[in-house]
Design an enzyme around this catalytic site. Structure first.
Site, PDB file in Angstrom:
ATOM      1  CG  ASP A  14     -46.582  -4.869  10.028  1.00 61.14           C
ATOM      2  OD1 ASP A  14     -47.859  -4.582  10.344  1.00 61.14           O
ATOM      3  OD2 ASP A  14     -46.060  -5.597  10.940  1.00 61.14           O
ATOM      4  CD  GLU A  42     -42.990 -11.107   9.688  1.00 66.06           C
ATOM      5  OE1 GLU A  42     -42.504 -10.008  10.243  1.00 66.06           O
ATOM      6  OE2 GLU A  42     -43.802 -11.976   9.908  1.00 66.06           O
ATOM      7  CG  HIS A  52     -45.414  -9.278   6.304  1.00 67.49           C
ATOM      8  ND1 HIS A  52     -46.002  -9.317   7.630  1.00 67.49           N
ATOM      9  CD2 HIS A  52     -44.493  -8.525   6.382  1.00 67.49           C
ATOM     10  CE1 HIS A  52     -45.293  -8.434   8.296  1.00 67.49           C
ATOM     11  NE2 HIS A  52     -44.198  -7.988   7.794  1.00 67.49           N
ATOM     12  CG  ASP A  87     -43.246  -3.555   5.792  1.00 70.33           C
ATOM     13  OD1 ASP A  87     -42.131  -2.972   6.537  1.00 70.33           O
ATOM     14  OD2 ASP A  87     -43.393  -4.564   6.009  1.00 70.33           O
ATOM     15  NE  ARG A 108     -46.415  -9.904  13.280  1.00 78.03           N
ATOM     16  CZ  ARG A 108     -45.440 -10.099  12.638  1.00 78.03           C
ATOM     17  NH1 ARG A 108     -45.271 -11.371  12.156  1.00 78.03           N
ATOM     18  NH2 ARG A 108     -44.507  -9.263  12.056  1.00 78.03           N
ATOM     19  CG  ASP A 109     -48.981  -9.166  19.189  1.00 83.07           C
ATOM     20  OD1 ASP A 109     -48.426  -9.451  18.132  1.00 83.07           O
ATOM     21  OD2 ASP A 109     -48.554  -9.275  20.597  1.00 83.07           O
ATOM     22  CD  GLU A 110     -45.437  -5.842  13.812  1.00 80.17           C
ATOM     23  OE1 GLU A 110     -44.683  -5.323  13.326  1.00 80.17           O
ATOM     24  OE2 GLU A 110     -45.551  -7.314  13.994  1.00 80.17           O
ATOM     25  CD1 TRP A 112     -39.453   0.736   8.510  1.00 82.08           C
ATOM     26  CD2 TRP A 112     -37.346  -0.119   7.616  1.00 82.08           C
ATOM     27  NE1 TRP A 112     -39.508  -0.605   8.525  1.00 82.08           N
ATOM     28  CE2 TRP A 112     -38.107  -1.059   7.882  1.00 82.08           C
ATOM     29  CE3 TRP A 112     -36.308  -0.279   6.827  1.00 82.08           C
ATOM     30  CZ2 TRP A 112     -37.927  -2.451   7.600  1.00 82.08           C
ATOM     31  CZ3 TRP A 112     -35.719  -1.414   6.911  1.00 82.08           C
ATOM     32  CH2 TRP A 112     -36.618  -2.555   7.139  1.00 82.08           C
TER      33      TRP A 112
END
Length: 917
Positions: free
Chosen positions: A487, A762, A783, A500, A491-493, A552
């Site tokens: 995605d 995003e 994103h 997506d 960052r922390d992902e 999703w």
């Protein structure tokens, strides 16, 4: 431009399919999903594809031969097969085996029955296809007591062993993988150019392996193997909840070097208890989210060379069991550096902190070439954006530190880049440099990292912001296709969010050849599917929340179908068929009285002006819409696969759900009932063809009304946005579709471009010059989800679209629309058959169209007019019967022409002066 009232002039093809006394030989031979002479191939029953030489109209038959190189014998000869199939031709011999080296060639007969010569042979070599082929042990760094180490430090282990080689070497293959991330060195040289190997899969079910030809790196005499092991996704920190050791506690290595001598004898060097290891190397910490700490004072010169003193190193720990259920050769391209960006601008917003602007938001590594002082630590920070005062904006990285540290061993100039971390950034800040340093542009470069997928498509227009949008879409894909479709990359992902991915899949397939990429990710999806049929929110599943979000979950049906549509590969439907059926079964179990109930999830994620992140379209509405769409895809897939009983069963289920959906959610005027009106609800009902044609037209009118009420803007999130332009276009509202696309104000695609975006964002308003930065909790500047609009740009503005009846562009449509402020647009796509292209240009007094149709395919050109009344060829006006033979009129009144291979030029002339305005 008024598309009505045009006269068409058809010029002869600019290039013709040639007629000769023989056919030129086939070319561009590939195995499986586009592999060119692969080493370490994964499929024991592969498929074969080739392109006909330019100028050949079509193939009528082929002969394909596969030979074992070492045994010098044929393993399969198809004989002459009467078929025009030149892509995904299935292998018909005995399944291939590990290490087997193959050579194959093909020839064909053309439309006149003339036979070509054999193609130039192509080669491929199998990897280790089974865990049983591995005679090695998993090895890992044994415990070292370090009172100064944080328990959550992601330490890098260094492993090595030496071995002698006595005889003359014929060939050498290195088979290797890791639980974690690895780099391997042989006699002081890195093996291969890959990064982040072996990649990220559902490790409990499958780990990919790599094969390298190291014949030239092995030498007679003493040799040394070295490896670095990073925690990576396997044992390192994952997710915003700061979980470590998700799959295992420490990284482990599995390695097998097989050296074949001239006399046929084989020497195997395995990962076993003969190896030694240490944690006391220069890479002190390397974390995907937090960055890398490198202490050059700990450097170990020659550590992967023979005769290095490793007496202070520890013996490795071993695990004799191959606990992983499956070890398979990596089935798609690894991550590599694909481009290097140069610094465009340098600033010093704070004393001693130099900010280097690369001019493009990217994903990868910094390469620094800087002066340093002994024992001085240089800090390297990263940001996608700058604060108003020119300092680094890093709040959107959340808990990801994303900082590298380099400590110098001596004063001088160094060159360095990290190893087991990656960053999402445009800006690099250096501090801790020698006092008085004057920075230069060559101090920092950006090494762009992503899965090394081949670019296949392009789009260009007369509108610079639309071209920038296309560039942003491609950069968003590059930044987020790092072994899985993530995605966001900063960052922390950095997770494989399914919503997506399904939204962006068609656009992704146009930009890059990601056929094999999607197949591998779908395999992890099958591994992680819940027993009740739900698909987790992210794949690989690190959230462990069992999924259940409409739109999703449906990546399980949408992605296989879209890949099939764009490649013609039936295998992707077969592989995922049971997964699709299980998902549909879950929907069925939650369906009653025309509605899917008891569902939750992410809704129409990040819809602008909604009361919360999930948007205004209720979960029940979305779930019912996606259930109907997924069961229809399942029925279509069954039909393609020849599962006729299933096709009939699921077709009836789809029809019933559609009928009940229509009755429950749409009144006789096509207006939403029993649910709030939202743009997304109307869009999905029409895009998925879930309501009758008459009500579709009425529903589209309601959609346009909602857009008008929003001052001509979209009010759609991740689920509705991919289809808004398509739906407006197909329901006769092309002008509204163009207006929405070309909006300059929030929310719109051009809004972010006006704020300086070089990737997709995003949020529509992740940043604005007027209001500053958006919600820091979720504010990624890379994103790809909203880049899904690319599909409409390629397929309708340029006009190049696939035909579901003959997928993979065996037959395709050229049906551009002229609108908005554009005076030209065009798209090219390198299909499995060759280049397909569509381009149009408005010169003021006419519109020129150029169409390229590759060999062994056909195309239907649909002219954007309903009033062509004559054709001239070479200046001669055709009579009515000749005109009828050349062109046809569709049921919708559109004028079409059927084309075989060639490059064609059409001129459309206006009957009146203002027709082209």
């Amino acid at each position: 431009m008024n598309s009505r009232g045009l006269i068409g002039i058809l010029l002869v093809p600019l290039t013709m399919c040639q007629v000769a006394c023989w056919a030129a030989m086939p070319e561009q031979l590939v195995v499986g999903e586009g592999f060119v002479e692969p080493l370490g191939f994964h499929d024991p029953t592969p498929t074969f594809s080739w392109k006909l030489p330019v100028g050949t109209e079509r193939q009528t038959s082929y002969q394909l031969e596969v030979r074992d190189v070492l045994a010098e014998e044929s393993v399969w000869d198809s004989g002459w097969v009467d078929s025009d199939q030149s892509v995904f031709v299935p292998y018909g011999g005995t399944p291939l085996t590990s290490r087997q080296q193959l050579r194959w060639r093909v020839r064909f007969r053309d439309q006149d029955g003339l036979a070509s010569d054999w193609s130039t042979p192509a080669h491929f070599e199998m990897g280790l296809l089974s865990s049983e082929d591995w005679k090695s042990q998993w090895i890992f760094q044994s415990t070292e007591v370090d009172s100064n180490a944080d328990s959550e430090d992601e330490r890098v282990a260094y492993l090595r062993r030496e071995f002698p080689v006595a005889n003359k070497i014929a060939r050498a293959r290195l088979y290797v993988t890791a639980r974690g991330l690895y780099e391997v060195y042989l006699n002081g040289q890195k093996v291969g150019i890959d990064a982040f190997t072996p990649g990220w899969t559902s490790y409990a079910n499958r780990i990919d392996t790599q094969t390298y030809d190291v014949t030239r790196q092995v030498k007679q005499g003493e040799n040394a193997l070295g490896a670095m092991l990073g925690y990576g996704w396997y044992a390192g920190r994952l997710g915003w909840s700061k979980k470590w050791n998700f799959y295992g506690n420490v990284p482990e290595l599995l390695l097998q070097l097989e050296i074949t001598f001239a006399d046929g004898e084989v020497q195997t060097i395995a990962s076993d208890d003969a190896w030694k290891s240490t944690l006391d190397g220069p890479i002190r910490i390397s974390s995907i989210y937090d960055g890398e700490t490198y202490d050059a004072r700990k450097a170990m010169p020659g550590w992967s060379d023979p005769a290095f003193d490793d007496s202070s190193w520890n013996d490795v720990a071993t695990s004799a069991k191959l606990e992983t259920p499956m070890l398979t050769p990596k089935p798609f391209a690894p991550v590599r550096v694909t481009e290097t960006l140069s610094t465009q601008r340098i600033t010093e917003p704070e004393s001693g902190r130099f900010v280097f602007d690369l001019g493009q938001n990217m994903v990868g590594w910094p390469e620094i070439n800087i002066p340093v002082e002994k024992d001085q630590m240089v800090t390297i920070r990263f940001a996608e954006m700058l604060n108003p005062d020119g300092t680094m904006y890093t709040a959107n990285y959340r808990s990801a530190k994303s900082i590298d540290f380099y400590t110098a061993a001596s004063t001088g100039t160094i060159s360095w880049k990290p190893t087991f971390t990656f960053h999402g950034f445009r800006y690099v800040e250096l501090s801790g440099l020698p006092v008085g340093s004057t920075p230069s542009a060559d101090w920092v470069k950006g090494l762009v990292l992503h899965s090394d997928l081949k670019p296949v498509g392009s789009f260009v227009s007369s509108h610079e912001k639309l071209n920038q949008l296309q560039r942003n879409i491609r950069w968003g894909q590059r930044g987020n296709f790092l072994d899985i479709p993530t995605d966001c990359p900063q960052r922390d992902e950095r997770c494989g969010w399914t919503g997506d991915a399904q939204a962006f899949c068609p656009t992704a397939m146009f930009n890059y050849d990601c056929h094999a990429f999607w197949k591998s990710w779908l395999r992890s999806m099958r591994d992680d599917q819940s027993s009740d049929g739900r698909i987790p929110h992210v794949i690989p599943d690190i959230l462990k929340n069992r999924g259940g979000s409409p739109g999703w979950m449906d990546a399980a049906t949408i992605v296989p179908w879209q890949v099939y549509l764009r490649t013609g590969d039936k295998e992707i439907l077969l592989e995922n068929y049971d997964m699709m059926a299980k998902l549909v079964g879950w929907y069925r179990d939650h369906y009653a009285d025309g509605v899917v109930t008891n569902v939750a999830g992410f809704g129409d994620w990040l819809q602008p002006y909604a009361s919360n992140n999930i948007g205004d379209t209720p979960h029940a509405v979305l779930a019912t819409l996606f259930y109907a769409n997924s069961v229809q895809i399942l029925a279509n897939s069954a039909r393609v696969l020849g599962k006729n009983v299933d096709a009939e069963k699921y077709g009836k289920e789809a029809d019933a759900v559609k009928q009940e959906l229509t009755n429950h959610f749409f009144d006789s005027d096509g207006k939403l009932q029993n649910a709030p009106e939202t743009q997304t609800a109307y869009i999905l009902a029409i895009a998925f063809d879930l309501i009758p044609a008459r009500r579709q037209a009425q529903a589209a009118n309601h959609l346009v009304r909602l857009i008008d009420e929003a001052d001509g803007h979209l009010r759609t999130g991740f689920l509705g946005t991919p289809f808004i332009n398509q739906v407006l276009d197909q329901t006769g509202h092309e002008e509204v579709a163009f207006s929405v696309l070309f909006k300059e104000t929030y929310p719109s695609w051009f809004y972010s471009i006006n704020q300086g975006a070089t990737t997709m964002w995003e949020r529509w308003n992740s940043y604005s010059h007027e209001d500053g930065f958006g919600n820091v909790a979720m504010n990624s500047f890379n994103h790809y989800a909203y880049g899904a609009v690319g599909q409409w740009m390629y397929e309708r503005i340029a006009g190049l679209s696939p035909d579901p009846a003959e997928p993979g562009y065996k037959h395709f449509f050229v049906r551009p629309i002229f609108g908005g402020p554009l005076t030209s647009a065009g798209a090219e796509l390198e299909t499995a058959y060759g280049k397909a292209a569509s381009e149009w240009r408005n010169t003021g007094d006419k519109v020129e169209m150029t169409v390229t149709v590759p060999s062994n395919t056909t195309a239907t050109v649909v002219f954007p007019t309903t009033n062509i009344t004559a054709i001239r060829v070479d200046g001669i006006v055709l009579n009515e019967s000749e005109f009828a033979d050349a062109m046809k009129t569709s049921d919708a009144g559109q004028v079409t022409v059927e084309l075989a291979c060639g490059v064609y030029r059409f001129d459309l002339l206006a009957l009146a002066e203002n027709d082209l305005q």
